[in-house]
Design an enzyme around this catalytic site. Sequence first.
Site, PDB file in Angstrom:
ATOM      1  N   ASP A   9      43.233 137.390  88.551  1.00 52.17           N
ATOM      2  CA  ASP A   9      43.324 136.693  87.258  1.00 52.17           C
ATOM      3  C   ASP A   9      42.157 136.943  86.296  1.00 52.17           C
ATOM      4  O   ASP A   9      41.666 136.013  85.647  1.00 52.17           O
ATOM      5  CB  ASP A   9      43.456 135.193  87.483  1.00 52.17           C
ATOM      6  CG  ASP A   9      44.724 134.810  88.231  1.00 52.17           C
ATOM      7  OD1 ASP A   9      45.485 135.708  88.612  1.00 52.17           O
ATOM      8  OD2 ASP A   9      44.936 133.594  88.438  1.00 52.17           O
ATOM      9  N   LYS A  98      52.283 135.516  88.747  1.00 55.77           N
ATOM     10  CA  LYS A  98      52.543 134.240  89.401  1.00 55.77           C
ATOM     11  C   LYS A  98      52.636 133.111  88.387  1.00 55.77           C
ATOM     12  O   LYS A  98      52.078 133.202  87.296  1.00 55.77           O
ATOM     13  CB  LYS A  98      51.444 133.928  90.421  1.00 55.77           C
ATOM     14  CG  LYS A  98      50.027 133.878  89.848  1.00 55.77           C
ATOM     15  CD  LYS A  98      48.994 133.779  90.953  1.00 55.77           C
ATOM     16  CE  LYS A  98      47.570 133.821  90.432  1.00 55.77           C
ATOM     17  NZ  LYS A  98      47.188 132.650  89.655  1.00 55.77           N
ATOM     18  N   CYS A 162      41.865 129.871  91.838  1.00 55.22           N
ATOM     19  CA  CYS A 162      42.770 130.949  92.246  1.00 55.22           C
ATOM     20  C   CYS A 162      42.147 131.923  93.242  1.00 55.22           C
ATOM     21  O   CYS A 162      42.845 132.443  94.110  1.00 55.22           O
ATOM     22  CB  CYS A 162      43.300 131.682  91.016  1.00 55.22           C
ATOM     23  SG  CYS A 162      44.338 130.615  89.978  1.00 55.22           S
TER      24      CYS A 162
END
Length: 208
Positions: A9, A98, A162
């Site tokens: 990310d 996601k 994350c």
Amino acid sequence: MSRALIIVDVQNDFCEGGALAVDGGAAVASAITEYLDAHQQNFDHIVATQDWHIEPGNHFSDEPDMVDTWPPHCRARTKGAELHQDLDPEYIQAYFRKGQYTAAYSGFEGILAPEDDVPTGDLKAGALEPEAIDEDAIGLDDWLQSHDVEEVVVVGLATDYCVKATAIDAVQAGYTTTVVAGLTAGIAQDLSDAYEEMEDAGVEVERD
């Protein structure tokens, strides 16, 4: 045995100037690029994950608590969902998206993006159309297994969300897992609890 680097990310919305900026996010993007230039030969595979939100339900809030609910971020096909410009994508083989219709912290909740549809976006938030989720889409675990990966190294954003979720899921999926703390940045100022939680789960954390 194959070894993979998972870049989590490193997107515009999680770096300075983004909708949900992590302090030091841009520096992490640059540091990962430098790391790749120096160490890419040590990995058989390099992949990246992206938050890719369309309608993630209660994950978004106008009054976020910054624990379970968050301001809108990383909307699919917007600039905020793109990889930060300081992260060089040269060595990245595959992207896993996601959180299309739910909150998703772990990269192991992501699905493989088509090769001809890799991260770019110029739509404005709110201009999205629903994207069908292919029931046969390849998840990160399936992809890693198909490439005989047994060991993963996890870097990216954010350490205490994350990155942590991805690393813990990697251990639970049976991978030998390392997090390079210096190639992550977190939301909390003190990340010791996140490091300890990962280590308790079996993750090796390479701290500064």
